[in-house]
Design an enzyme around this catalytic site. Sequence first.
Site, PDB file in Angstrom:
ATOM      1  N   ASN A   1      -6.258  -6.974  -5.661  1.00 49.36           N
ATOM      2  CA  ASN A   1      -5.278  -6.080  -6.279  1.00 49.36           C
ATOM      3  C   ASN A   1      -3.926  -6.789  -6.469  1.00 49.36           C
ATOM      4  OD1 ASN A   1      -3.359  -4.041  -6.677  1.00 49.36           O
ATOM      5  ND2 ASN A   1      -4.576  -2.550  -5.554  1.00 49.36           N
TER       6      ASN A   1
ATOM      7  N   GLU B   1     -16.108  -4.931   1.341  1.00 48.88           N
ATOM      8  CA  GLU B   1     -15.628  -3.780   2.131  1.00 48.88           C
ATOM      9  C   GLU B   1     -16.796  -3.018   2.722  1.00 48.88           C
ATOM     10  OE1 GLU B   1     -12.564  -1.095   1.023  1.00 48.88           O
ATOM     11  OE2 GLU B   1     -11.423  -2.655   0.009  1.00 48.88           O
TER      12      GLU B   1
ATOM     13  N   ASP C   1      -5.613  -3.191   4.378  1.00 47.27           N
ATOM     14  CA  ASP C   1      -6.408  -2.039   3.974  1.00 47.27           C
ATOM     15  C   ASP C   1      -5.517  -0.812   4.079  1.00 47.27           C
ATOM     16  OD1 ASP C   1      -9.190  -1.622   2.972  1.00 47.27           O
ATOM     17  OD2 ASP C   1      -9.001   0.068   4.358  1.00 47.27           O
TER      18      ASP C   1
ATOM     19  N   LYS D   1      10.907   1.722  -3.358  1.00 45.98           N
ATOM     20  CA  LYS D   1       9.634   1.919  -2.645  1.00 45.98           C
ATOM     21  C   LYS D   1       9.411   0.830  -1.589  1.00 45.98           C
ATOM     22  CE  LYS D   1       4.669   1.689  -3.126  1.00 45.98           C
ATOM     23  NZ  LYS D   1       3.531   1.190  -3.883  1.00 45.98           N
TER      24      LYS D   1
HETATM   25  P1  ITT Z   1      -8.225  -5.102  -1.804  1.00 42.06           P
HETATM   26  O1  ITT Z   1      -9.134  -4.380  -0.851  1.00 42.06           O
HETATM   27  O2  ITT Z   1      -8.934  -6.104  -2.651  1.00 42.06           O
HETATM   28  O3  ITT Z   1      -7.005  -5.653  -1.148  1.00 42.06           O
HETATM   29  P2  ITT Z   1      -7.863  -2.437  -2.983  1.00 42.06           P
HETATM   30  O4  ITT Z   1      -7.045  -1.926  -4.121  1.00 42.06           O
HETATM   31  O5  ITT Z   1      -9.339  -2.130  -3.005  1.00 42.06           O
HETATM   32  O6  ITT Z   1      -7.620  -4.012  -2.860  1.00 42.06           O
HETATM   33  P3  ITT Z   1      -7.686  -0.895  -0.554  1.00 42.06           P
HETATM   34  O7  ITT Z   1      -9.133  -1.090  -0.271  1.00 42.06           O
HETATM   35  O8  ITT Z   1      -6.717  -1.048   0.554  1.00 42.06           O
HETATM   36  O9  ITT Z   1      -7.197  -1.927  -1.670  1.00 42.06           O
HETATM   37  O10 ITT Z   1      -7.555   0.485  -1.301  1.00 42.06           O
HETATM   38  C1  ITT Z   1      -6.574   1.387  -1.090  1.00 42.06           C
HETATM   39  C2  ITT Z   1      -6.320   2.162  -2.363  1.00 42.06           C
HETATM   40  O11 ITT Z   1      -5.272   3.102  -2.076  1.00 42.06           O
HETATM   41  C3  ITT Z   1      -5.784   1.293  -3.507  1.00 42.06           C
HETATM   42  O12 ITT Z   1      -6.797   0.827  -4.364  1.00 42.06           O
HETATM   43  C4  ITT Z   1      -4.862   2.278  -4.257  1.00 42.06           C
HETATM   44  O13 ITT Z   1      -5.604   3.084  -5.139  1.00 42.06           O
HETATM   45  C5  ITT Z   1      -4.346   3.140  -3.123  1.00 42.06           C
HETATM   46  N1  ITT Z   1      -3.061   2.626  -2.619  1.00 42.06           N
HETATM   47  C6  ITT Z   1      -2.832   1.878  -1.506  1.00 42.06           C
HETATM   48  N2  ITT Z   1      -1.537   1.583  -1.365  1.00 42.06           N
HETATM   49  C7  ITT Z   1      -0.933   2.147  -2.417  1.00 42.06           C
HETATM   50  C8  ITT Z   1       0.407   2.187  -2.860  1.00 42.06           C
HETATM   51  O14 ITT Z   1       1.397   1.573  -2.225  1.00 42.06           O
HETATM   52  N3  ITT Z   1       0.666   2.847  -3.985  1.00 42.06           N
HETATM   53  C9  ITT Z   1      -0.300   3.469  -4.675  1.00 42.06           C
HETATM   54  N4  ITT Z   1      -1.580   3.483  -4.335  1.00 42.06           N
HETATM   55  C10 ITT Z   1      -1.900   2.822  -3.217  1.00 42.06           C
END
Ligand code: ITT
Length: 189
Positions: free
Chosen positions: A13, A40, A69, A163
Amino acid sequence: MPQLYDIFFASSNKYKYQEVKKILDNFGIKVGFFKYDLTEIQADTIKEIAVQKVIDAFNQCKKPVIVEDDGLFITSLRGFPGPFSSYVYKKIGNKGILKLVQTKRNAKFQSTIAFCDKKKKPILFEANVSGKISKNLRGKGWGYDPIFVPSGKLKTFAELSNKNELSHRYRALKKFASWFLNKRVSTYR
Ligand code: ITT
């Protein structure tokens, strides 16, 4: 000349990396992006997922690395989407969440930062930020930013310019930075 980094951030991401970079720059820590689709596992807690992700990341990049995560936990939905936040966002998006949240709007964002180096003993840093789910989409931002209003604010994460000074990610990274700087960053150069 190759750029020297103190540490890598492994993630698929780019938005997460951009925020991590801004935050850690302010602590004087240089972080490189190791773009990678982390495996994951299905688990009940983001902590368990973070541990497994950072071991996977270290095995791939072979350098001191952090992963993160996260989860959005909505109280009236008993913590949903929680550890499934990424999957749920892809499936139903913010519009789907807004339909599910009716009256009680309390929620929290949780972050677990996991560090791993050649010792292969993951170290975790956790934090959260509480807030509310807005009634409609507000502002342009990634993920759940347009529907999350942190406590004490009237704007969503997507509308706020600061933020990165109050998010779950900032709070967890602040804990990580203080630990990392204490153990002498120069060891890894
Ligand atoms: P990686 O695991 O590859 O790092 P990911 O996007 O899949 O990337 P996560 O598994 O941690 O990451 O998913 C958490 C989700 O929660 C993420 O995809 C977003 O949709 C949401 N999220 C997390 N932090 C956020 C933030 O600061 N602002 C907005 N949405 C967020």
